[in-house]
Design an enzyme around this catalytic site. Structure first.
Site, short mmCIF file in Angstrom:
data_model
loop_
_atom_site.label_atom_id
_atom_site.label_comp_id
_atom_site.label_asym_id
_atom_site.label_seq_id
_atom_site.Cartn_x
_atom_site.Cartn_y
_atom_site.Cartn_z
N GLU A 155 -92.44 -61.12 23.98
CA GLU A 155 -93.70 -60.82 23.59
C GLU A 155 -94.55 -62.04 23.35
OE1 GLU A 155 -95.75 -58.33 19.74
OE2 GLU A 155 -93.55 -58.91 19.68
N GLU A 259 -98.06 -50.24 15.79
CA GLU A 259 -97.65 -51.34 15.15
C GLU A 259 -99.16 -51.98 14.44
OE1 GLU A 259 -94.89 -55.11 15.64
OE2 GLU A 259 -96.69 -55.42 16.69
#
Length: 283
Positions: A155, A259
């Site tokens: 990520e 998220e």
């Protein structure tokens, strides 16, 4: 449009945190969701007691929720840390100790995506040494994930909130995933495309479209939040529905993790942007 074509899951490490961990899967299910993801829940230890692992697995099963994403141990998250695998010394060792624990838990719960946060630059440490350590640990993580048929995710974060984190762009993160695949001889390392982080790095909508078009095929998971503020879609200015439609058009058919922060309201009230009939995971 884009929301209708997505398979959404709820990140239980940022939503429903007003509840104890074991109550969050049921709360997500009560809100209409059948898929969830988690940061590593045991911040203080990479190797929690087996009864705690079993209790979480049971809570997921009892709620009828599928775990679709899990972070490897990443230090204090939320907090000052952004991963452990490139941090020399004890943190790297803790990451390695977590590999078998996390993959066994993922196998038990049917989770097939494991996110490995890179870790911050450390004052006084040679970045080249950190990068070599990171590659070694990512190779171990990819092989551990492969043993259970899972994908290893890498990520990119954003510079304003994570100024010491070295992976900030899609191109460099995908390139690292390719290096891991080359080192292992496997093909199970992929990009986690977090549209919030990419936007916070200053990418325009057109630049985000370009990232999607270029890297959708190498993307193993997507996460979203609006900017500014990291709130629910519609609380900021990021055209998330259009971006997700572009992902769909580019061929992405994986999970989209919610998220984001619920704001000053209970998490159960933070999904009004998404009709109830679109919350359960479609086949």
């Amino acid at each position: 449009m884009g929301y209708a074509n997505q398979r959404f899951d709820v990140n239980l490490s940022i939503l429903f945190t007003e509840l104890p961990l074991l109550e969050r899967p049921a709360a997500a299910a009560a809100a209409g969701f059948t898929a969830v993801e988690l940061w590593w829940p045991w911040v203080a230890t990479p190797t929690p007691p087996q009864d705690e692992l079993d209790a979480l697995a049971k809570s997921l099963k009892d709620a009828g929720t599928q775990l679709v994403g899990l972070n490897f141990y990443a230090g204090e998250l939320p907090g000052p840390d952004r991963g452990a695998l490139s941090v020399p010394g004890e943190e790297s060792e803790r990451f390695r100790a977590n590999l078998d624990v996390a993959t066994r838990f993922a196998e038990t719960t049917g989770c097939t995506a494991l996110n490995a946060l890179y870790g911050n630059r450390v004052e006084g440490a040679d970045p080249a040494v950190q990068d070599q350590l990171a590659l070694e640990n990512l190779v171990l993580a990819a092989r551990a994930a492969d043993r259970i048929g899972a994908t290893l995710l890498l990520e990119a974060l954003n510079q304003p909130e994570s100024p010491r984190y070295p992976l900030l762009g899609a191109d460099e993160t995908v390139a690292l995933a390719d290096r891991v695949n080359e080192a292992t001889g496997l093909t199970n390392t992929a990009f986690l495309m977090d549209l919030y982080h990419l936007s916070m790095n200053g990418l325009s909508t057109e630049a985000l479209y370009a990232v999607i078009d270029t890297h959708a095929a190498r993307t193993g998971h997507v996460q979203i939040a609006d900017t500014p503020g990291r709130g629910a879609p519609g609380t900021g200015t990021l055209p998330l529905e259009s971006l997700l439609e572009r992902l769909h058009t580019a061929g992405y058919a994986g999970w989209t993790g919610l998220e984001y922060k619920p704001g000053d309201r209970p998490s159960a009230e933070a999904f009004d942007w998404l009709p109830a009939e679109r919350r359960a995971a479609r086949p």
